[in-house]
Scaffold this active site. Structure first.
Site, mmCIF file in Angstrom:
data_model
loop_
_atom_site.group_PDB
_atom_site.id
_atom_site.type_symbol
_atom_site.label_atom_id
_atom_site.label_comp_id
_atom_site.label_asym_id
_atom_site.label_seq_id
_atom_site.Cartn_x
_atom_site.Cartn_y
_atom_site.Cartn_z
ATOM 1 N N HIS A 59 0.947 -1.055 0.007
ATOM 2 C CA HIS A 59 -0.059 -0.199 -0.004
ATOM 3 C C HIS A 59 1.000 1.193 -0.030
ATOM 4 O O HIS A 59 1.205 1.721 0.952
ATOM 5 C CB HIS A 59 -0.984 -0.133 1.231
ATOM 6 C CG HIS A 59 -1.898 1.133 1.137
ATOM 7 N ND1 HIS A 59 -3.084 0.774 1.464
ATOM 8 C CD2 HIS A 59 -1.888 2.403 0.736
ATOM 9 C CE1 HIS A 59 -4.053 1.947 1.225
ATOM 10 N NE2 HIS A 59 -3.242 2.891 0.784
ATOM 11 N N HIS A 61 1.659 5.229 -2.233
ATOM 12 C CA HIS A 61 1.098 6.090 -3.322
ATOM 13 C C HIS A 61 2.538 6.705 -4.073
ATOM 14 O O HIS A 61 3.127 7.589 -3.269
ATOM 15 C CB HIS A 61 0.166 7.366 -2.647
ATOM 16 C CG HIS A 61 -0.968 6.805 -1.960
ATOM 17 N ND1 HIS A 61 -2.197 6.630 -2.568
ATOM 18 C CD2 HIS A 61 -1.029 6.099 -0.743
ATOM 19 C CE1 HIS A 61 -2.971 6.283 -1.951
ATOM 20 N NE2 HIS A 61 -2.572 5.853 -0.724
ATOM 21 N N ARG A 63 2.186 8.742 -6.634
ATOM 22 C CA ARG A 63 1.653 9.929 -7.315
ATOM 23 C C ARG A 63 1.979 10.179 -8.822
ATOM 24 O O ARG A 63 2.200 11.189 -9.298
ATOM 25 C CB ARG A 63 2.233 11.179 -6.502
ATOM 26 C CG ARG A 63 2.104 11.132 -4.983
ATOM 27 C CD ARG A 63 0.771 11.052 -4.618
ATOM 28 N NE ARG A 63 0.850 11.548 -3.063
ATOM 29 C CZ ARG A 63 -0.434 10.968 -2.333
ATOM 30 N NH1 ARG A 63 -1.486 10.440 -2.862
ATOM 31 N NH2 ARG A 63 -0.250 11.265 -1.156
ATOM 32 N N HIS A 177 -10.777 0.869 0.865
ATOM 33 C CA HIS A 177 -10.420 1.843 1.647
ATOM 34 C C HIS A 177 -11.793 2.023 2.076
ATOM 35 O O HIS A 177 -12.686 2.627 1.616
ATOM 36 C CB HIS A 177 -10.132 2.986 0.788
ATOM 37 C CG HIS A 177 -10.170 4.332 1.448
ATOM 38 N ND1 HIS A 177 -8.865 5.184 1.970
ATOM 39 C CD2 HIS A 177 -11.250 4.887 2.085
ATOM 40 C CE1 HIS A 177 -9.319 6.040 2.564
ATOM 41 N NE2 HIS A 177 -10.892 6.303 2.418
ATOM 42 N N ASN A 276 -5.639 9.489 6.937
ATOM 43 C CA ASN A 276 -6.723 8.994 6.710
ATOM 44 C C ASN A 276 -6.998 7.654 6.533
ATOM 45 O O ASN A 276 -6.169 7.106 5.473
ATOM 46 C CB ASN A 276 -7.487 9.537 5.625
ATOM 47 C CG ASN A 276 -9.141 9.146 5.334
ATOM 48 O OD1 ASN A 276 -9.718 8.559 6.439
ATOM 49 N ND2 ASN A 276 -9.912 9.388 4.297
ATOM 50 N N ASP A 303 1.085 2.839 3.598
ATOM 51 C CA ASP A 303 0.115 3.936 3.085
ATOM 52 C C ASP A 303 1.104 5.183 2.856
ATOM 53 O O ASP A 303 0.718 6.288 3.022
ATOM 54 C CB ASP A 303 -0.980 4.268 4.083
ATOM 55 C CG ASP A 303 -2.129 4.804 3.342
ATOM 56 O OD1 ASP A 303 -2.141 5.089 1.956
ATOM 57 O OD2 ASP A 303 -3.228 5.167 3.797
HETATM 58 O O1 DOR Z 1 -4.105 9.574 4.468
HETATM 59 C C1 DOR Z 1 -4.376 8.991 3.403
HETATM 60 N N1 DOR Z 1 -3.605 9.499 2.161
HETATM 61 N N2 DOR Z 1 -5.211 8.251 3.123
HETATM 62 C C2 DOR Z 1 -5.842 8.113 1.928
HETATM 63 O O2 DOR Z 1 -6.737 7.070 1.965
HETATM 64 C C3 DOR Z 1 -5.204 8.482 0.708
HETATM 65 C C4 DOR Z 1 -3.875 8.955 0.887
HETATM 66 C C5 DOR Z 1 -3.446 9.881 -0.342
HETATM 67 O O3 DOR Z 1 -3.506 9.611 -1.184
HETATM 68 O O4 DOR Z 1 -2.973 10.812 0.185
HETATM 69 ZN ZN ZN Z 2 -6.909 4.856 1.986
HETATM 70 ZN ZN ZN Z 3 -3.646 4.869 0.800
#
Ligand code: DOR
Ligand code: ZN
Ligand code: ZN
Length: 423
Positions: A59, A61, A63, A177, A276, A303
């Site tokens: 998990h 990101h 970008r 999610h 989140n 995350d």
């Molecule tokens: O904290 C978070 N950041 N929760 C998410 O679900 C998305 C993520 C983000 O893409 O920044």
């Molecule tokens: Zn999430």
């Molecule tokens: Zn996430």
């Protein structure tokens, strides 16, 4: 390619925990055993160190494309390697979202020379809009490993049920999610004493718990494979425990911040502590730890959600998310290994084997013949997290200034040393 021998190292994988030598030649582990004799280009003294298979973080990101001022596939991969992570699953909330095969192929192609085993999730719904389902067969043909609308929930049970049924047909896991936006209603941190003290809108735990329960029920009904993202509450941990007992093909993950930190940190009004789902309470931390110890929680993920300092400047308006790739193993060793709660083999299961198994990827071991994707860790090294020293393009870490015990010294993939710590 160099022939490397790591001498006298504690080798830990699902099959072993023993001190030995590891010989790496032509991208593979050529031999593992005692007193290996061979022609060697580089010898590494592994005394006091641990070798384990590279970690897999299912998990993150990155970008890429669309928000590369925060991170891209290259800087994200550099952060991964510095954290001992040799494989990742990238979430699809890119700009535009990963709902089309061309974009999936493009990022996977560009990831080829990062040295990291980069996997991409496709979206569950077109444009992450939660209205109609994406074309799962086309996404699968383009190479996605899972499906998710991460960053956003699938808004209705009807649509989620249809998504699970179609994902099952395509043979892809659904990564969910779980959040009810009507309950969240603009909340920015955990709803409770801290949100009240700060006078900001709270995120009620029922938001996470209710959608987790909804999706687990739908997984039981459809028989689809469901993985619950970033579990942060007592309630959702218990819901997963029950769904597993009921025979569901379900799994879940949590992140180090949920088993180490609480919402008290938000009293600083520092948006670097906002993500989140949000940091919760000491009771939740205890429940998350118990879920890891009894096997309810299958994986430790990060995350990893990079945001620039500019994005994070305003406490109330900042986007949610924290980086984590470079601290996850150290945080886990500090919390679970140095306290005697988990063994190193348990940690390999949570951070390497389970994610790969859930994504239907081949297992990684340190056996002769295996791909040389491995890390060297000094379990006793204490270090203080300095955001400026991170390899990620963003520095929004919740662990800033914290001292952790356990440091990745070297990361190798395909038999090539991709990362070495300075000291
Ligand atoms: O904290 C978070 N950041 N929760 C998410 O679900 C998305 C993520 C983000 O893409 O920044
Ligand atoms: Zn999430
Ligand atoms: Zn996430």
């Amino acid at each position: 390619m160099e022939t490397v021998c790591i001498r006298n190292v504690r080798a830990v994988d699902s099959l072993r925990d023993a001190v030995c030598d590891i010989l790496i030649r032509d991208g593979r582990i050529a031999e593992i055993g005692e007193n290996i004799a061979a022609e060697i280009d580089r010898e590494i003294d592994g005394t006091g160190l641990i070798a384990m298979p590279g970690l897999f973080d299912m998990h993150v990101h990155f970008r890429d494309p669309g928000q590369t001022q925060k991170e891209d596939v290259y800087t994200g991969s550099a952060a991964a390697l510095a954290g001992g992570v040799t494989g990742v699953l990238c979430m699809p909330n890119t700009v535009p979202p990963m709902d089309n095969p061309e974009q999936v192929r493009d990022v996977l192609r560009r990831a080829n020379d990062t040295g990291v085993d980069v996997h991409q999730a496709g979206t569950l719904t077109v444009g992450l809009k939660g209205e109609r389902l994406a074309d799962y067969e086309a996404l699968k043909a383009a190479g996605v490993t899972a499906l998710s609308d991460d960053g956003r929930p699938v808004p209705t049970a009807e649509l989620m049920e249809a998504a699970l049924a179609k994902a099952k047909e395509a043979g892809l896991p659904v990564v969910s999610h779980c959040e009810d936006l009507a309950i969240i209603n603009g909340g920015i941190i955990n709803k409770g004493a801290v949100s009240e003290a700060l006078g900001v809108k709270g995120m009620d735990r029922r938001s996470e718990d209710s959608v987790t329960e909804r999706d687990l029920q739908l997984a039981l009904k459809t028989g689809a494979q469901l993985h619950i993202c970033h579990v942060s509450t007592t309630g959702s941990t218990e819901a997963v425990r029950k769904a597993k007992a009921a025979g569901g093909n379900v799994s879940c993950e949590t992140a180090p911040h949920y088993f180490m930190l609480t919402d008290e940190l938000l009293l600083s009004r520092d948006a670097d502590y906002r993500m989140n789902p949000p940091l919760r309470t000491p009771e939740d931390v205890a429940a998350i730890k118990a879920g890891i110890l009894d096997g309810t929680i299958d994986c430790i993920i990060t995350d990893h959600a990079p945001h620039t300092a500019e994005d994070k400047a305003d406490f109330e308006k900042a986007p949610n998310g924290v980086v984590g790739l470079e601290t996850s193993l150290a945080a886990t060793l500090t919390t679970f290994y140095h306290t005697g709660l988990l063994t190193l083999q348990d940690i390999v299961r949570l951070m390497c084997d389970n994610p790969r198994r859930l994504l239907h990827l081949p297992a990684r071991t340190l056996s002769a013949g295996a791909a040389a994707d491995l890390i060297l860790v000094d379990p006793e090294r204490r270090w203080t997290v300095d955001p400026e020293k991170l390899h990620s393009r963003s520095h929004n870490t919740v662990f800033k200034g914290m001292t952790l015990t356990g440091k990745v010294l070297m990361t190798m993939t395909g038999g090539i040393v991709r990362y070495e710590a300075d000291t």
